[in-house]
Design a protein around this motif. Structure first.
Motif, PDB file in Angstrom:
ATOM      1  N   ASN A 143      -2.624 -22.469 -14.045  1.00  0.00           N
ATOM      2  CA  ASN A 143      -1.339 -22.756 -13.396  1.00  0.00           C
ATOM      3  C   ASN A 143      -0.245 -22.856 -14.458  1.00  0.00           C
ATOM      4  O   ASN A 143       0.447 -23.856 -14.574  1.00  0.00           O
ATOM      5  CB  ASN A 143      -1.425 -24.062 -12.591  1.00  0.00           C
ATOM      6  CG  ASN A 143      -0.192 -24.262 -11.739  1.00  0.00           C
ATOM      7  OD1 ASN A 143       0.508 -23.308 -11.419  1.00  0.00           O
ATOM      8  ND2 ASN A 143       0.074 -25.520 -11.389  1.00  0.00           N
ATOM      9  N   ASN A 144      -0.109 -21.809 -15.248  1.00  0.00           N
ATOM     10  CA  ASN A 144       0.860 -21.874 -16.352  1.00  0.00           C
ATOM     11  C   ASN A 144       1.610 -20.551 -16.526  1.00  0.00           C
ATOM     12  O   ASN A 144       1.748 -20.026 -17.626  1.00  0.00           O
ATOM     13  CB  ASN A 144       0.159 -22.261 -17.654  1.00  0.00           C
ATOM     14  CG  ASN A 144      -1.070 -21.395 -17.908  1.00  0.00           C
ATOM     15  OD1 ASN A 144      -1.361 -20.492 -17.134  1.00  0.00           O
ATOM     16  ND2 ASN A 144      -1.776 -21.676 -18.987  1.00  0.00           N
TER      17      ASN A 144
ATOM     18  N   ALA B  30      -0.604 -13.522 -11.079  1.00  0.00           N
ATOM     19  CA  ALA B  30      -0.847 -14.913 -10.683  1.00  0.00           C
ATOM     20  C   ALA B  30      -2.128 -15.025  -9.854  1.00  0.00           C
ATOM     21  O   ALA B  30      -2.877 -16.008  -9.971  1.00  0.00           O
ATOM     22  CB  ALA B  30       0.346 -15.441  -9.896  1.00  0.00           C
TER      23      ALA B  30
ATOM     24  N   ASN C  50      -5.553 -17.122 -11.172  1.00  0.00           N
ATOM     25  CA  ASN C  50      -5.278 -18.268 -10.305  1.00  0.00           C
ATOM     26  C   ASN C  50      -5.850 -19.575 -10.828  1.00  0.00           C
ATOM     27  O   ASN C  50      -5.440 -20.650 -10.422  1.00  0.00           O
ATOM     28  CB  ASN C  50      -5.804 -18.001  -8.894  1.00  0.00           C
ATOM     29  CG  ASN C  50      -7.320 -17.787  -8.873  1.00  0.00           C
ATOM     30  OD1 ASN C  50      -7.962 -17.740  -9.918  1.00  0.00           O
ATOM     31  ND2 ASN C  50      -7.867 -17.658  -7.677  1.00  0.00           N
ATOM     32  N   LYS C  51      -6.754 -19.489 -11.765  1.00  0.00           N
ATOM     33  CA  LYS C  51      -7.320 -20.738 -12.310  1.00  0.00           C
ATOM     34  C   LYS C  51      -6.410 -21.346 -13.377  1.00  0.00           C
ATOM     35  O   LYS C  51      -6.629 -22.456 -13.822  1.00  0.00           O
ATOM     36  CB  LYS C  51      -8.707 -20.475 -12.893  1.00  0.00           C
ATOM     37  CG  LYS C  51      -8.736 -19.462 -14.023  1.00  0.00           C
ATOM     38  CD  LYS C  51     -10.164 -19.250 -14.514  1.00  0.00           C
ATOM     39  CE  LYS C  51     -10.237 -18.196 -15.615  1.00  0.00           C
ATOM     40  NZ  LYS C  51     -11.623 -17.987 -16.073  1.00  0.00           N
TER      41      LYS C  51
END
Length: 341
Positions: free
Chosen positions: A235-236, A228, A232-233
């Motif tokens: 969000n899935n 994650a 981090n770019k």
């Protein structure tokens, strides 16, 4: 001394049970016929029985089974012929007329044991009985030995598989750290710390076949945290964990291998990565789904972790799992249903 008696009690448990049944049966029959337990007479009978039984069980039979098959046949046939011949020759003459039992027959019962009774009646039964029980015990010991050898074989295979999987797993994790370091991410120290926790967990439990399921789930969460941070770019990354994991055990890195393989190949730009682990009624339902970009054949063949995990499932959970893998060319799905002990 306590350990010695415990070993005897465990080894000869069937002997104790059978002896107790025989003694109770004999005493009950004597009481119903003669009106007495005939304690002194039965003491002589069972003493002779025990001596012949265990001489045959511990000395004669172990010696015979060590011989060649031809020698065993010769010894067996010779014994039967000699024993039968002696029994016929030494058999006391049969009475000309049926015996006239007196009214006080029960009280006048002869409590002595003749040589013929000991050698043939008691001896024959003791030899047959001890031979049968000897081979039953031998069969049980062989079964236990086979199970122990199978356990050692599986342990050796699992050790080999684990040594293959662990470097594979850490190689992928180091790639993640490398990507963060290239981007000069401030989260790189945090990821290194998490990875060190995972490495400590793996090394500390290296000699166990199964680990606590909750500990394995915590390890998966740590690995997901690493990824994650890396992605981090996007969000899935969706994770769901339900169940009392602390009450069960599972093969080390069994689920984590699927997770790290999914992250390795996932293309989060095409769609989310889903991880679900549900536990209900001793059945673990694990599913993972990710999108990926179609690449070369070399990419598709790089599935060492999945292959080894299947082998671990076969060794640890034979006929207790169902693994379904679906690959439609752009989306990869894995569903594992596992019956836990």
């Amino acid at each position: 001394m306590i350990a010695f008696f415990k070993r005897i009690r465990t080894t000869y448990i069937y002997h104790w049970i059978i002896w107790v049944i025989l003694i109770i049966f004999k005493l009950t029959m004597d009481y119903s016929i003669f009106g007495s337990f005939l304690i002194l007479f039965n003491l002589k009978v069972f003493l002779a029985f025990f001596i012949i039984f265990y001489l045959n069980y511990h000395l004669l039979l172990p010696y015979i089974i060590k011989q060649k098959p031809r020698t065993i046949l010769i010894i067996t046939v010779s014994f039967v012929v000699i024993y039968t011949s002696l029994m016929i020759l030494l058999m006391p003459p049969l009475p000309q007329h049926p015996p006239d039992f007196p009214k006080n027959f029960k009280k006048d019962f002869n409590h002595s044991l003749s040589f013929h009774d000991i050698f043939f009646k008691i001896g024959l039964f003791s030899i047959i009985f001890s031979t049968l029980l000897f081979f039953v015990d031998k069969w049980q010991k062989n079964e236990k030995m086979i199970k122990d050898l199978e356990f050692e074989r599986q342990s050796g295979e699992l050790k080999i598989l684990r040594e293959q999987i662990n470097p594979h797993f850490f190689f992928n994790a180091l790639n993640s750290i490398y990507s963060l370091s290239i981007a000069q991410s401030k989260d790189t120290p945090r990821v290194i710390l998490i990875l060190s926790d995972i490495m400590r967990y793996v090394l500390n439990d290296k000699n166990t076949q199964k680990n606590n399921l909750n500990d394995e789930i915590i390890n998966i969460k740590k690995y997901v945290e690493i990824q994650a941070i890396r992605f981090n770019k996007f969000n899935n990354i969706n994770c769901q964990f339900y169940g009392n994991f602390d009450a069960y055990k599972i093969g080390p890195l069994l689920l984590l291998t699927f997770v790290e393989n999914a992250f390795k190949h996932a293309d989060l730009r095409k769609g989310p990565l889903h991880i679900q682990i549900h536990l209900k009624d001793d059945v673990l339902d694990f599913s993972i789904r990710n999108f990926y970009e179609k690449k070369s054949e070399k990419f598709n063949d790089n599935k060492l972790g999945i292959k080894n995990t299947k082998m671990k499932l076969d060794l640890l959970y034979p006929e207790k799992y169902q693994l379904d893998i679906d690959d439609n060319g752009s989306e990869y799905k894995i569903n594992l249903k596992l019956q836990l002990d």
